[in-house]
Design a protein around this motif. Sequence first.
Motif, PDB file in Angstrom:
ATOM      1  N   THR A 194       0.637 -28.144 -24.247  1.00 55.22           N
ATOM      2  CA  THR A 194       2.031 -28.799 -24.480  1.00 55.22           C
ATOM      3  C   THR A 194       2.554 -28.493 -23.419  1.00 55.22           C
ATOM      4  N   HIS A 195       3.764 -27.264 -22.579  1.00 58.44           N
ATOM      5  CA  HIS A 195       3.702 -26.572 -21.734  1.00 58.44           C
ATOM      6  C   HIS A 195       3.428 -28.127 -20.009  1.00 58.44           C
ATOM      7  N   LEU A 196       1.815 -27.749 -19.915  1.00 54.41           N
ATOM      8  CA  LEU A 196       1.280 -28.468 -19.473  1.00 54.41           C
ATOM      9  C   LEU A 196       1.441 -29.589 -19.248  1.00 54.41           C
ATOM     10  N   SER A 197       1.249 -30.451 -20.202  1.00 53.29           N
ATOM     11  CA  SER A 197       1.792 -32.324 -20.122  1.00 53.29           C
ATOM     12  C   SER A 197       2.475 -32.356 -20.176  1.00 53.29           C
ATOM     13  N   ILE A 198       4.085 -31.734 -20.472  1.00 53.75           N
ATOM     14  CA  ILE A 198       4.944 -32.255 -20.212  1.00 53.75           C
ATOM     15  C   ILE A 198       5.528 -32.255 -18.015  1.00 53.75           C
ATOM     16  N   ILE A 199       4.808 -30.835 -17.821  1.00 58.04           N
ATOM     17  CA  ILE A 199       4.610 -30.736 -16.547  1.00 58.04           C
ATOM     18  C   ILE A 199       4.069 -31.728 -15.615  1.00 58.04           C
ATOM     19  N   ALA A 200       2.694 -32.694 -16.436  1.00 57.90           N
ATOM     20  CA  ALA A 200       2.294 -33.289 -16.014  1.00 57.90           C
ATOM     21  C   ALA A 200       2.946 -34.537 -15.546  1.00 57.90           C
ATOM     22  N   MET A 201       3.530 -34.846 -17.083  1.00 53.19           N
ATOM     23  CA  MET A 201       4.425 -36.054 -16.931  1.00 53.19           C
ATOM     24  C   MET A 201       5.365 -36.202 -15.468  1.00 53.19           C
ATOM     25  N   ILE A 202       6.063 -35.209 -15.680  1.00 54.00           N
ATOM     26  CA  ILE A 202       6.965 -34.900 -14.891  1.00 54.00           C
ATOM     27  C   ILE A 202       6.524 -35.170 -13.429  1.00 54.00           C
ATOM     28  N   LEU A 203       5.837 -33.909 -12.688  1.00 54.48           N
ATOM     29  CA  LEU A 203       5.234 -34.272 -11.425  1.00 54.48           C
ATOM     30  C   LEU A 203       4.209 -34.699 -11.199  1.00 54.48           C
ATOM     31  N   GLY A 204       3.365 -34.969 -11.804  1.00 53.56           N
ATOM     32  CA  GLY A 204       2.417 -36.569 -12.403  1.00 53.56           C
ATOM     33  C   GLY A 204       3.344 -38.539 -12.109  1.00 53.56           C
ATOM     34  N   GLY A 205       4.818 -38.146 -12.159  1.00 60.53           N
ATOM     35  CA  GLY A 205       5.395 -39.197 -11.352  1.00 60.53           C
ATOM     36  C   GLY A 205       5.148 -40.429 -12.935  1.00 60.53           C
ATOM     37  N   VAL A 206       4.732 -39.794 -13.947  1.00 57.26           N
ATOM     38  CA  VAL A 206       5.352 -40.900 -15.856  1.00 57.26           C
ATOM     39  C   VAL A 206       6.046 -41.426 -15.826  1.00 57.26           C
ATOM     40  N   PHE A 207       6.879 -40.346 -15.525  1.00 62.54           N
ATOM     41  CA  PHE A 207       8.770 -40.813 -16.020  1.00 62.54           C
ATOM     42  C   PHE A 207       9.671 -41.657 -15.472  1.00 62.54           C
ATOM     43  N   ASP A 208       8.931 -41.903 -13.597  1.00 62.67           N
ATOM     44  CA  ASP A 208       9.356 -42.700 -12.171  1.00 62.67           C
ATOM     45  C   ASP A 208       8.006 -43.635 -12.791  1.00 62.67           C
ATOM     46  N   ARG A 209       7.258 -43.964 -13.545  1.00 58.81           N
ATOM     47  CA  ARG A 209       6.426 -44.953 -13.392  1.00 58.81           C
ATOM     48  C   ARG A 209       6.901 -46.034 -14.723  1.00 58.81           C
ATOM     49  N   VAL A 210       6.905 -45.572 -16.138  1.00 58.91           N
ATOM     50  CA  VAL A 210       7.405 -45.403 -17.480  1.00 58.91           C
ATOM     51  C   VAL A 210       8.685 -46.119 -17.746  1.00 58.91           C
ATOM     52  N   PRO A 211       8.881 -47.191 -18.371  1.00 59.05           N
ATOM     53  CA  PRO A 211      10.056 -47.498 -18.445  1.00 59.05           C
ATOM     54  C   PRO A 211      10.923 -46.467 -19.530  1.00 59.05           C
TER      55      PRO A 211
END
Length: 324
Positions: A194-211
Amino acid sequence: MRAIDVHSHFVPHGWPDLGEGMPWLRAETEREAMIMVGSAEFRRIRSDCWDASVRLRDMDADGIEAQVVSPTPVFFGYDTSPGHGEKIARVFNDLALEICAPAPDRLLPFCQVPLQDTDAACRELDRAVAAGHRGVEIGNHVGDRDLDDAGVATFLQHAASLGVPVFVHPWDMPDAPRLDRWMARWLTGMPAETHLSIIAMILGGVFDRVPPSLRICFAHGGGSFAFWLGRLENAWHQRADIIATSEKPPSEYVGRFSVDSVVFTEAALRNLVDTLGAGQVLVGSDYPYPLGERPAGGVVRRAEFLDEASRELLLRGNAKRFLG
């Protein structure tokens, strides 16, 4: 004060043959069964997995007003073909509606989707929501593809466009001799996933692309993320050449997701609230499995550091916002 539980699971009391090597149920009595994967025993379960009357009785005993009822991750079928995965999702999504039908205002079904194929996942989400599902549960990865995978991000954008809440559950933890003792894959692997996937959403830019309208919640208190946010933040600034891949530092994204409260101790709950904010923590129980919390919401009700306004948010208010 009654609570809303956003993290529970179901297993039907039988389902059609899913094919060789796929999960099936070995019924032993009317109240007990064994989930099988191929010829291997996976988990012993009881009627609280499929019997709404048992579930409602336990909810009443625990002071639970409503409960999100999500799939058990072993049934995701992400390693199958898109067509087979869509068939599996349809089977379990339709059975979930039957299980929740006796109390539609209290048992809130969350569907599963064939996340290995974006088009199929979006199509099944549309079908399931139209049929009565209130949200979707997804695994935290599909093989080696994490939540910043382009196809997964597109699915999350679709969920956001529909206003459908997303619950992320770890699954398919790495296997190794050192992890085969003491349920270590569940005790260390699940929080790490779970920790890894939250990091992936942050560093992978998902929160920058998803509204920002995306409502997404991570199981088990978000794993170890809250405890190690400071380490991640330090690395973002000190090793920007490697990990400063998001538009903003990691701490700027803590308001973009929620976590459940299945952390069992007041100290751990306080760390979640201090790090993520009282508006980002929701009661979850992991009912009906042995590693869950009973009575559900107990740590939130007992926590002395919470004022009554914050306690109400954790018990009900945040869940109502998450569920829309």
